[in-house]
Design a protein around this motif. Structure first.
Motif, PDB file in Angstrom:
ATOM      1  N   ALA A   8       0.830  -1.204   0.000  1.00 30.60           N
ATOM      2  CA  ALA A   8       0.000   0.000   0.000  1.00 30.60           C
ATOM      3  C   ALA A   8       0.869   1.261   0.000  1.00 30.60           C
ATOM      4  CB  ALA A   8      -0.928  -0.002   1.217  1.00 30.60           C
TER       5      ALA A   8
ATOM      6  N   ALA B 103       2.584   1.785  -3.343  1.00 31.45           N
ATOM      7  CA  ALA B 103       1.666   2.321  -4.350  1.00 31.45           C
ATOM      8  C   ALA B 103       1.334   3.784  -4.081  1.00 31.45           C
ATOM      9  CB  ALA B 103       0.387   1.486  -4.389  1.00 31.45           C
TER      10      ALA B 103
ATOM     11  N   ALA C 193      -4.672  -1.422   4.075  1.00 27.12           N
ATOM     12  CA  ALA C 193      -4.676  -0.559   2.893  1.00 27.12           C
ATOM     13  C   ALA C 193      -4.066   0.816   3.182  1.00 27.12           C
ATOM     14  CB  ALA C 193      -6.101  -0.386   2.376  1.00 27.12           C
TER      15      ALA C 193
ATOM     16  N   ALA D 218      -3.471   3.457   0.229  1.00 29.38           N
ATOM     17  CA  ALA D 218      -3.267   2.907  -1.109  1.00 29.38           C
ATOM     18  C   ALA D 218      -4.212   3.558  -2.105  1.00 29.38           C
ATOM     19  CB  ALA D 218      -3.484   1.390  -1.083  1.00 29.38           C
ATOM     20  N   PRO D 219      -3.760   3.770  -3.332  1.00 25.16           N
ATOM     21  CA  PRO D 219      -4.614   4.437  -4.331  1.00 25.16           C
ATOM     22  C   PRO D 219      -5.987   3.803  -4.490  1.00 25.16           C
ATOM     23  CG  PRO D 219      -2.365   4.291  -5.148  1.00 25.16           C
ATOM     24  CD  PRO D 219      -2.399   3.513  -3.864  1.00 25.16           C
ATOM     25  N   HIS D 220      -6.096   2.479  -4.414  1.00 23.32           N
ATOM     26  CA  HIS D 220      -7.396   1.838  -4.620  1.00 23.32           C
ATOM     27  C   HIS D 220      -8.377   2.142  -3.495  1.00 23.32           C
ATOM     28  CE1 HIS D 220      -5.807  -1.264  -1.808  1.00 23.32           C
ATOM     29  NE2 HIS D 220      -7.092  -1.471  -1.529  1.00 23.32           N
ATOM     30  N   ALA D 221      -7.849   2.615  -2.347  1.00 26.16           N
ATOM     31  CA  ALA D 221      -8.717   2.905  -1.205  1.00 26.16           C
ATOM     32  C   ALA D 221      -8.958   4.389  -1.005  1.00 26.16           C
ATOM     33  CB  ALA D 221      -8.103   2.305   0.068  1.00 26.16           C
ATOM     34  N   GLN D 222      -8.339   5.212  -1.807  1.00 27.48           N
ATOM     35  CA  GLN D 222      -8.488   6.655  -1.647  1.00 27.48           C
ATOM     36  C   GLN D 222      -9.874   7.111  -2.100  1.00 27.48           C
ATOM     37  OE1 GLN D 222      -5.123   8.505  -3.624  1.00 27.48           O
ATOM     38  NE2 GLN D 222      -3.639   7.423  -2.334  1.00 27.48           N
TER      39      GLN D 222
END
Length: 263
Positions: free
Chosen positions: A120, A123, A170, A195-199
């Motif tokens: 995380a 990334a 994350a 992490a970008p996917h959780a922003q």
């Protein structure tokens, strides 16, 4: 003696010319094995070129940190490189916002380190991040904090991981305190990442609010952090109540035998 104790500040030092004329006040300390001349402030009325020349001679090999643009300009004119430009922020831990409600399935968990969190952070701190890409040494330093309290232990009341619906880390906020590298007593945010996917889910704000409440619960009077120029997270820090403490411009002074060519 070119570097002598500061009689007005037991924790400080004074950089002097060869004839004993004071040139700058500063604080000397170690930061993860790197010797640092911090908060270097030229003496009123002295020539900045003289401060720069004496610093290169008597502080060779150190990282010099200063709020003084003119001193950095003199060092850069002599062939050195501005390594970073950042702002130290402080929060006085008053008027704290209430912890926000996390999206369904997301939770804050006890602080720690695992492979998911390493991915995380890697990334989140990609090649275009203003603070630089995540490095293997960053992971080593965080592991050392948890494993051997080197150089300082985590402030566990103020640190946390954010865990997703899949049970995987994350992001996190990692705090320490009180820390030895500041002149004031405070907690410090060493790292915060999502992490970008959780922003976009308010997780960064939740981690930051947790750090504020946890620092106050630990009995510390303030929480600090450093944010590099152009980091978009600065907007969140300002919005949540952090205020500018000082500017920090960083230049590494060549060690013995290193001779960078003048500009």
């Amino acid at each position: 003696m070119p570097v002598r104790p500061d009689v007005d500040n037991p924790a400080g030092s004074v950089l002097c010319a060869d004839d004993g004329t004071p040139l700058a006040r500063m604080r000397l300390h170690d930061d993860d094995g790197q010797r640092v001349a911090a908060d270097v402030r030229p003496w009123p009325g002295v020539a900045l070129t003289a401060v720069a020349a004496q610093a290169r001679h008597d502080l060779a090999g150190l990282r010099l940190e200063t709020p003084d643009d003119g001193l950095v300009g003199a060092l850069v004119a002599g062939g050195l490189e501005l390594r970073s430009a950042a702002t130290e922020l402080r929060h006085d831990l008053t008027g704290l916002p209430e912890p926000p409600t996390l999206p369904t399935g997301w939770t804050l968990a006890v602080p720690g380190w695992d492979d998911d969190l390493a991915r995380a952070c890697d990334a989140a701190y990609g090649p275009d991040h203003p603070g630089g890409r995540w490095q293997a040494d960053d992971t080593r330093q965080i592991r050392a904090m948890f494993d051997s309290h080197d150089p300082v232990p985590p402030l566990r009341t103020a640190s946390a991981r954010v865990v997703g619906p899949d049970g995987r880390s994350a992001g996190h906020v990692l705090c320490a305190g009180p820390v030895p590298w500041t002149e004031d007593v405070c907690g410090w945010i060493l790292n915060i990442a999502v992490a970008p996917h959780a922003q976009g889910n308010g997780l960064g704000r939740a981690l930051l609010v947790h750090a504020l409440h946890g620092t106050r619960a630990a009995g510390l009077p303030t929480l600090g952090l450093s944010v590099v120029d152009r980091n978009p997270a600065r907007r969140l820090y300002d919005d949540i109540g952090f205020r500018t403490h000082r500017r920090v411009l960083s230049v590494r002074l060549p060690g013995p035998g290193e001779h960078p060519a003048p500009n």
